[in-house]
Design a protein around this motif. Sequence first.
Motif, short mmCIF file in Angstrom:
data_model
loop_
_atom_site.label_atom_id
_atom_site.label_comp_id
_atom_site.label_asym_id
_atom_site.label_seq_id
_atom_site.Cartn_x
_atom_site.Cartn_y
_atom_site.Cartn_z
N ARG A 88 0.82 -1.20 0.00
CA ARG A 88 0.00 0.00 0.00
C ARG A 88 0.86 1.26 0.00
O ARG A 88 2.06 1.20 0.28
N VAL A 89 0.19 2.39 -0.29
CA VAL A 89 0.82 3.71 -0.22
C VAL A 89 -0.10 4.60 0.60
O VAL A 89 -1.30 4.69 0.31
N ASP A 90 0.44 5.25 1.62
CA ASP A 90 -0.35 6.16 2.44
C ASP A 90 -0.47 7.51 1.75
O ASP A 90 0.47 7.98 1.09
N LEU A 91 -1.61 8.16 1.95
CA LEU A 91 -1.86 9.49 1.40
C LEU A 91 -1.94 10.50 2.53
O LEU A 91 -2.39 10.17 3.63
N THR A 92 -1.52 11.72 2.26
CA THR A 92 -1.42 12.75 3.29
C THR A 92 -2.42 13.88 3.04
O THR A 92 -2.76 14.19 1.90
N VAL A 93 -2.84 14.51 4.11
CA VAL A 93 -3.83 15.58 4.03
C VAL A 93 -3.16 16.92 3.73
O VAL A 93 -2.18 17.29 4.37
N ARG A 94 -3.70 17.60 2.74
CA ARG A 94 -3.22 18.93 2.35
C ARG A 94 -4.09 20.02 2.95
O ARG A 94 -3.61 21.05 3.41
N GLU A 95 -5.41 19.79 2.92
CA GLU A 95 -6.36 20.81 3.39
C GLU A 95 -7.61 20.13 3.92
O GLU A 95 -7.98 19.04 3.48
N VAL A 96 -8.22 20.77 4.91
CA VAL A 96 -9.50 20.33 5.47
C VAL A 96 -10.50 21.45 5.21
O VAL A 96 -10.22 22.62 5.52
N PHE A 97 -11.65 21.09 4.64
CA PHE A 97 -12.68 22.07 4.32
C PHE A 97 -13.94 21.81 5.12
O PHE A 97 -14.25 20.67 5.46
N GLU A 98 -14.68 22.89 5.37
CA GLU A 98 -16.01 22.84 5.95
C GLU A 98 -17.00 23.29 4.88
O GLU A 98 -16.66 24.13 4.05
N VAL A 99 -18.21 22.77 4.94
CA VAL A 99 -19.26 23.23 4.04
C VAL A 99 -19.93 24.44 4.70
O VAL A 99 -20.51 24.32 5.78
N ARG A 100 -19.83 25.60 4.04
CA ARG A 100 -20.42 26.83 4.59
C ARG A 100 -21.87 26.99 4.13
O ARG A 100 -22.74 27.32 4.90
N GLU A 101 -22.09 26.78 2.84
CA GLU A 101 -23.44 26.87 2.26
C GLU A 101 -23.71 25.59 1.50
O GLU A 101 -22.82 25.07 0.83
N PRO A 102 -24.93 25.09 1.57
CA PRO A 102 -25.22 23.80 0.93
C PRO A 102 -25.18 23.86 -0.59
O PRO A 102 -25.41 24.92 -1.19
N GLY A 103 -24.86 22.73 -1.17
CA GLY A 103 -24.97 22.58 -2.61
C GLY A 103 -26.36 22.08 -2.95
O GLY A 103 -27.22 21.96 -2.07
N ARG A 104 -26.57 21.81 -4.24
CA ARG A 104 -27.88 21.30 -4.68
C ARG A 104 -27.67 20.11 -5.61
O ARG A 104 -26.76 20.12 -6.43
N VAL A 105 -28.53 19.10 -5.44
CA VAL A 105 -28.53 17.95 -6.32
C VAL A 105 -29.98 17.69 -6.70
O VAL A 105 -30.84 17.57 -5.82
N ASP A 106 -30.25 17.62 -8.00
CA ASP A 106 -31.60 17.33 -8.47
C ASP A 106 -31.58 16.09 -9.35
O ASP A 106 -30.53 15.49 -9.58
N PHE A 107 -32.72 15.70 -9.84
CA PHE A 107 -32.85 14.49 -10.64
C PHE A 107 -32.11 14.60 -11.97
O PHE A 107 -31.33 13.73 -12.35
N GLY A 108 -32.34 15.67 -12.71
CA GLY A 108 -31.80 15.79 -14.06
C GLY A 108 -30.43 16.43 -14.17
O GLY A 108 -29.79 16.36 -15.20
N GLY A 109 -29.98 17.10 -13.13
CA GLY A 109 -28.67 17.74 -13.17
C GLY A 109 -28.70 19.20 -13.61
O GLY A 109 -27.69 19.88 -13.55
N GLY A 110 -29.86 19.69 -14.01
CA GLY A 110 -29.95 21.08 -14.45
C GLY A 110 -29.84 22.09 -13.33
O GLY A 110 -29.56 23.25 -13.56
N GLU A 111 -30.10 21.65 -12.11
CA GLU A 111 -30.02 22.55 -10.96
C GLU A 111 -28.87 22.17 -10.02
O GLU A 111 -28.83 22.58 -8.87
N LEU A 112 -27.93 21.39 -10.52
CA LEU A 112 -26.78 20.95 -9.75
C LEU A 112 -25.90 22.15 -9.41
O LEU A 112 -25.53 22.93 -10.29
N GLU A 113 -25.59 22.33 -8.12
CA GLU A 113 -24.72 23.42 -7.67
C GLU A 113 -23.74 22.90 -6.64
O GLU A 113 -24.10 22.10 -5.77
N ASP A 114 -22.50 23.38 -6.71
CA ASP A 114 -21.49 23.02 -5.72
C ASP A 114 -21.81 23.66 -4.38
O ASP A 114 -22.39 24.76 -4.33
N ALA A 115 -21.42 23.00 -3.31
CA ALA A 115 -21.50 23.60 -1.98
C ALA A 115 -20.40 24.64 -1.86
O ALA A 115 -19.37 24.55 -2.53
N GLU A 116 -20.61 25.63 -1.00
CA GLU A 116 -19.56 26.60 -0.73
C GLU A 116 -18.67 26.04 0.37
O GLU A 116 -19.13 25.74 1.47
#
Length: 142
Positions: A25-53
Amino acid sequence: MPALSELVDALDGIVHEPTQRHDDRVDLTVREVFEVREPGRVDFGGGELEDAELVPHDRTWRNDDDEYQWWGLDAGQYLIEYNERLDIDERAVLQVRDELRARGVFHPTLHVDTLSMVPLSVAAGGLQLKENARVSTLLADR
């Protein structure tokens, strides 16, 4: 699963290969830790897909002479980004390291051919996590 030599060849950004590379195996190291500030969106068709902040989680110095800072993670969900980059044809298994799991911290086991952010769950007691800590493992074929 790929052989260990294939994994190592397909990884860029390894922090310290002698420490991160093992027989299977090869171990991987952490570069950055993020928090979700504002929610993203996921819908059925993908037309309203938005990344979380996302916002980087604060880091602190534990000692004045430390070379790296620490994240003080309370219980909850985070997203981690790795120092390493992977580009491989055959999928590898990515899993949390035993050292994190033993401290009540985990992420899902994934089959990957590239590395993106991974959700990290921290138990009620929290975790002190140092920059470049080994947090995950890519498994190789034996």
